[in-house]
Design a protein around this motif. Sequence first.
Motif, short mmCIF file in Angstrom:
data_model
loop_
_atom_site.label_atom_id
_atom_site.label_comp_id
_atom_site.label_asym_id
_atom_site.label_seq_id
_atom_site.Cartn_x
_atom_site.Cartn_y
_atom_site.Cartn_z
N ASP A 194 0.85 -1.18 0.00
CA ASP A 194 0.00 0.00 0.00
C ASP A 194 0.89 1.24 0.00
OD1 ASP A 194 -1.96 1.71 2.47
OD2 ASP A 194 -2.02 1.85 0.30
N GLN A 195 0.91 1.91 -1.16
CA GLN A 195 1.76 3.08 -1.27
C GLN A 195 0.96 4.30 -0.85
OE1 GLN A 195 3.78 3.28 -5.02
NE2 GLN A 195 4.66 5.28 -4.61
N GLN A 196 1.31 4.88 0.28
CA GLN A 196 0.51 5.95 0.86
C GLN A 196 0.82 7.31 0.26
OE1 GLN A 196 -0.23 5.71 5.19
NE2 GLN A 196 1.29 4.08 5.16
N VAL A 197 1.95 7.43 -0.39
CA VAL A 197 2.33 8.70 -1.02
C VAL A 197 2.69 8.38 -2.48
CG1 VAL A 197 3.90 10.65 -1.01
CG2 VAL A 197 3.18 9.62 1.15
N LYS A 198 2.00 9.05 -3.39
CA LYS A 198 2.21 8.74 -4.80
C LYS A 198 2.53 9.99 -5.61
CE LYS A 198 -0.76 4.70 -5.08
NZ LYS A 198 -1.91 4.06 -5.73
N GLN A 199 3.50 9.84 -6.49
CA GLN A 199 3.79 10.88 -7.47
C GLN A 199 3.54 10.24 -8.83
OE1 GLN A 199 7.62 11.77 -4.99
NE2 GLN A 199 7.42 13.41 -6.50
N ASN A 200 2.44 10.57 -9.43
CA ASN A 200 1.98 9.84 -10.61
C ASN A 200 2.72 10.17 -11.89
OD1 ASN A 200 -0.01 8.28 -9.29
ND2 ASN A 200 -1.32 10.07 -9.19
N SER A 201 3.46 11.27 -11.88
CA SER A 201 4.24 11.61 -13.07
C SER A 201 5.69 11.25 -12.84
CB SER A 201 4.12 13.10 -13.38
OG SER A 201 2.80 13.47 -13.65
N PRO A 202 6.19 10.23 -13.51
CA PRO A 202 7.60 9.86 -13.32
C PRO A 202 8.55 10.92 -13.84
CG PRO A 202 6.44 8.20 -14.63
CD PRO A 202 5.50 9.33 -14.42
N SER A 203 8.10 11.69 -14.83
CA SER A 203 9.00 12.70 -15.41
C SER A 203 8.22 13.91 -15.88
CB SER A 203 9.81 12.09 -16.56
OG SER A 203 8.96 11.69 -17.59
N LEU A 204 8.95 15.03 -15.95
CA LEU A 204 8.38 16.29 -16.39
C LEU A 204 9.48 17.09 -17.08
CD1 LEU A 204 6.04 18.42 -16.26
CD2 LEU A 204 7.06 19.21 -14.12
N SER A 205 9.15 17.65 -18.23
CA SER A 205 10.12 18.46 -18.97
C SER A 205 9.53 19.83 -19.21
CB SER A 205 10.46 17.77 -20.30
OG SER A 205 11.41 18.52 -21.02
N VAL A 206 10.27 20.88 -18.85
CA VAL A 206 9.79 22.26 -19.06
C VAL A 206 10.92 23.10 -19.65
CG1 VAL A 206 8.14 22.11 -17.17
CG2 VAL A 206 10.40 23.06 -16.76
N GLN A 207 10.53 24.20 -20.22
CA GLN A 207 11.50 25.14 -20.79
C GLN A 207 11.99 26.08 -19.70
OE1 GLN A 207 11.77 24.31 -24.04
NE2 GLN A 207 13.61 25.58 -24.20
N GLU A 208 13.24 26.43 -19.79
CA GLU A 208 13.81 27.40 -18.85
C GLU A 208 12.95 28.66 -18.81
OE1 GLU A 208 17.76 28.61 -19.87
OE2 GLU A 208 18.05 29.76 -18.02
N GLY A 209 12.71 29.16 -17.60
CA GLY A 209 11.92 30.38 -17.43
C GLY A 209 10.44 30.13 -17.23
N ARG A 210 9.98 28.93 -17.58
CA ARG A 210 8.56 28.61 -17.40
C ARG A 210 8.33 28.02 -16.01
NH1 ARG A 210 6.35 28.54 -22.70
NH2 ARG A 210 4.33 28.50 -21.67
N ILE A 211 7.07 27.74 -15.71
CA ILE A 211 6.72 27.18 -14.42
C ILE A 211 6.80 25.65 -14.47
CG2 ILE A 211 4.26 27.18 -14.95
CD1 ILE A 211 3.74 27.75 -11.95
N SER A 212 7.35 25.06 -13.41
CA SER A 212 7.30 23.60 -13.23
C SER A 212 6.32 23.31 -12.12
CB SER A 212 8.68 23.06 -12.83
OG SER A 212 9.63 23.25 -13.82
N ILE A 213 5.44 22.35 -12.36
CA ILE A 213 4.46 21.95 -11.34
C ILE A 213 4.59 20.45 -11.12
CG2 ILE A 213 2.04 21.83 -10.67
CD1 ILE A 213 1.53 24.26 -12.46
#
Lengths: 114, 110
Positions: free
Chosen positions: A1-20
Amino acid sequence: DQQVKQNSPSLSVQEGRISILNCDYTNSMFDYFLWYKKYPAEGPTFLISISSIKDKNEDGRFTVFLNKSAKHLSLHIVPSQPGDSAVYFCAAQRLNTNAGKSTFGDGTTLTVKP
Amino acid sequence: DTAVSQTPKYLVTQMGNDKSIKCEQNLGHDTMYWYKQDSKKFLKIMFSYNNKELIINETVPNRFSPKSPDKAHLNLHINSLELGDSAVYFCASSQRETQYFGPGTRLLVL
């Protein structure tokens, strides 16, 4: 039972933009949440935290939002910089129990492109 | 100055061997931990000691035995190593909510 989950294994953004980066948890007893950042071949380092009595905490370019009813938190990085490229772990605790034991998510790899 | 240090950084060994990983913190923290990060990158707590006393022992095989000779040290001894023990092992310490991690020990069992 995984009580804490991060559903996105990866995220790519452009410099200067927002990362969420997003994190969900299932245990309503968690009352303290942390984000850690990890570079390759290094240990995780603390980034920012939030208590369950708050819904927002800000530190420079980093802001963490907590939505208790949805059992969801997010980390916003703005503006994103190439040096932010790392793995980000969300962690949750029950304060005053288990001597600060943290339950970790499985991480999201953020890549910030120049 | 390194706050949480681990030795060795890399460990390659054969199945069935016994090995130890050492951890030291110079932060004056009361609590120390061992975590295992497997191939799926999931960080899972194994043990926690507070002032040399074991307070968290997750479901870990008996082949793993932590030892805390004093508040600043928490060593991990592993008997009869198995292929599945291959992982990165992180030591950490804390005084309150925030944990400070060592650089990790990369264990490869052949």
